[in-house]
Design an enzyme around this catalytic site. Sequence first.
Site, short mmCIF file in Angstrom:
data_model
loop_
_atom_site.label_atom_id
_atom_site.label_comp_id
_atom_site.label_asym_id
_atom_site.label_seq_id
_atom_site.Cartn_x
_atom_site.Cartn_y
_atom_site.Cartn_z
N THR A 98 -3.84 7.01 37.78
CA THR A 98 -4.36 6.42 36.54
C THR A 98 -3.67 7.11 35.36
O THR A 98 -2.81 7.98 35.55
CB THR A 98 -5.88 6.63 36.43
N CYS A 99 -4.09 6.78 34.14
CA CYS A 99 -3.47 7.40 32.98
C CYS A 99 -3.81 8.89 32.89
O CYS A 99 -3.11 9.66 32.23
CB CYS A 99 -3.87 6.69 31.69
N ASN A 100 -4.89 9.31 33.55
CA ASN A 100 -5.33 10.70 33.45
C ASN A 100 -5.08 11.54 34.70
O ASN A 100 -5.28 12.75 34.68
CB ASN A 100 -6.82 10.77 33.13
N SER A 122 -13.56 13.25 34.62
CA SER A 122 -12.82 12.49 33.62
C SER A 122 -12.75 13.23 32.29
O SER A 122 -13.60 14.08 31.99
CB SER A 122 -13.49 11.13 33.39
N GLN A 139 -14.58 3.43 33.93
CA GLN A 139 -13.36 2.78 34.42
C GLN A 139 -12.83 3.42 35.70
O GLN A 139 -12.26 2.74 36.55
CB GLN A 139 -12.29 2.81 33.33
N MET A 162 -7.25 -2.17 29.60
CA MET A 162 -7.36 -1.17 28.53
C MET A 162 -7.20 -1.83 27.16
O MET A 162 -7.92 -1.51 26.21
CB MET A 162 -6.30 -0.08 28.72
N GLY A 163 -6.25 -2.74 27.05
CA GLY A 163 -6.03 -3.43 25.79
C GLY A 163 -7.23 -4.25 25.37
O GLY A 163 -7.62 -4.27 24.20
#
Length: 472
Positions: A69-71, A129, A136, A215-216
């Site tokens: 994921t982004c994280n 997170s 999410q 996300m957008g």
Amino acid sequence: STFSASDNVLFSLSGYMKEKSSIAVIGLSIHTAPVEMREKLAVAEELWPRAVAELTNLNHIEEAAVLSTCNRMEIYVVALSWNRGIREIVDWMSKKSGIPVSELREHLFMLRDSDATRHLFEVSSGLDSLVLGEGQILAQVKQVVRSGQNSGGLGKNIDRMFKDAITAGKRVRSETNISCGAVSVSSAAVELALMKLPKSECLSARMLLIGAGKMGRLVAKHLAAKGCTKVVIVNRSVERVDAIREEMKGIEIVYRPLTEMYEAAADADVVFTSTSSESPLFTKERAEALPPVSGALGGVRLFVDISVPRNVSACVSDVGHARVYNVDDLKEVVEANKEDRLRKAMEAQTIISEELKRFEAWRDSMETVPTIKKLRSYADRIRASELDKCLQKIGEDALTKKMRKSIEQLSTGIVNRLLHGPLQHLRCDGTDSRTLDETLENMHALNRMFGLDTEKAVMEQKIKTKVEKQQT
């Protein structure tokens, strides 16, 4: 000699017998590594099955799953050998990213067995997170399972562990309300942008969103919730933008095709980027070419990049009239309400411990399955051998088909009746720890009494499977 067929596999059975297969997680996250490193290791969702296939082709990896994921970028495996398996995964990560192993190790975390399982349960529950309790990540954990089901890539241990992690995540959210008041990465991005704008200009600033994915869509939703009346969305196709427009009636949504991205950026004060592009959309040269924004906004255009890999090059910050923020810059926003969510996180640990105990009991109960099969096979071999001797003594000509069938049924019935008791004492669903302990004791006793040597046989089969896979 069975296992000497592959020169690439250095198997020592006695060495493997000293340790049983381990569940392991190895990876990095926003807590251990900067975005510059995470983006090099990121695996796009559509490439998860290929990554899993590559990992399970490694000599000492039986099962694998990738959560990217982004994280975070985390690899969950069942390894024949802990040390060898970890070494192979680190080498794979280094080769994929181009980051030297020595540098990679400074940012990696590695957890084993119950610690690895607990970590996944905490991740699924939103406890690990950046935004404590965000929802999410649970959807992303579910997607790992769906991806595995579609490609046939997840093994039974990893599959069960991820499904139990989903159960833990759902329970934590419903029983502790940890997600109440929590912010998401998208909402934190909106908050950060509004914090950096002059208060008098927040709602009048021209907002541009590049990317209309999950996300957008959430960015647009939070902009509307904050009172913004118009947002321009750049996307490859218009369909997703139409869906957002249909969902959010209180804000004007303007669509611009991807070919008009830089023209749209020239007309924007704040640019949010959320795409899966592997290369930057905005470089220093592109940013320099954009006209400065209004003096009322300080003459500075804000780029808020929540993509990994990043859509905006870090060097864009060197442009005098531009400021760049990425996911690592959201920490100052998520401190709000953190104390209350930390208290709820303590409550969540009780739930996670319960689900962890349930998973480990299931895994322990699965240990008896090879013994059940081996004992049944052992008894069937004896039955078949003795039956053959009996039929030879009687003579084929002296038996009708009906008599022969009756004798075979008699031998099978005797074996089944004799095995019924022992097999009943090997079956356990893992819900009762006392019964489970007794079941495992029974398993070890039967292995000794009948010389089944189940653990060795299981390991031999695993190694044989690995060798055959390498040869093909």
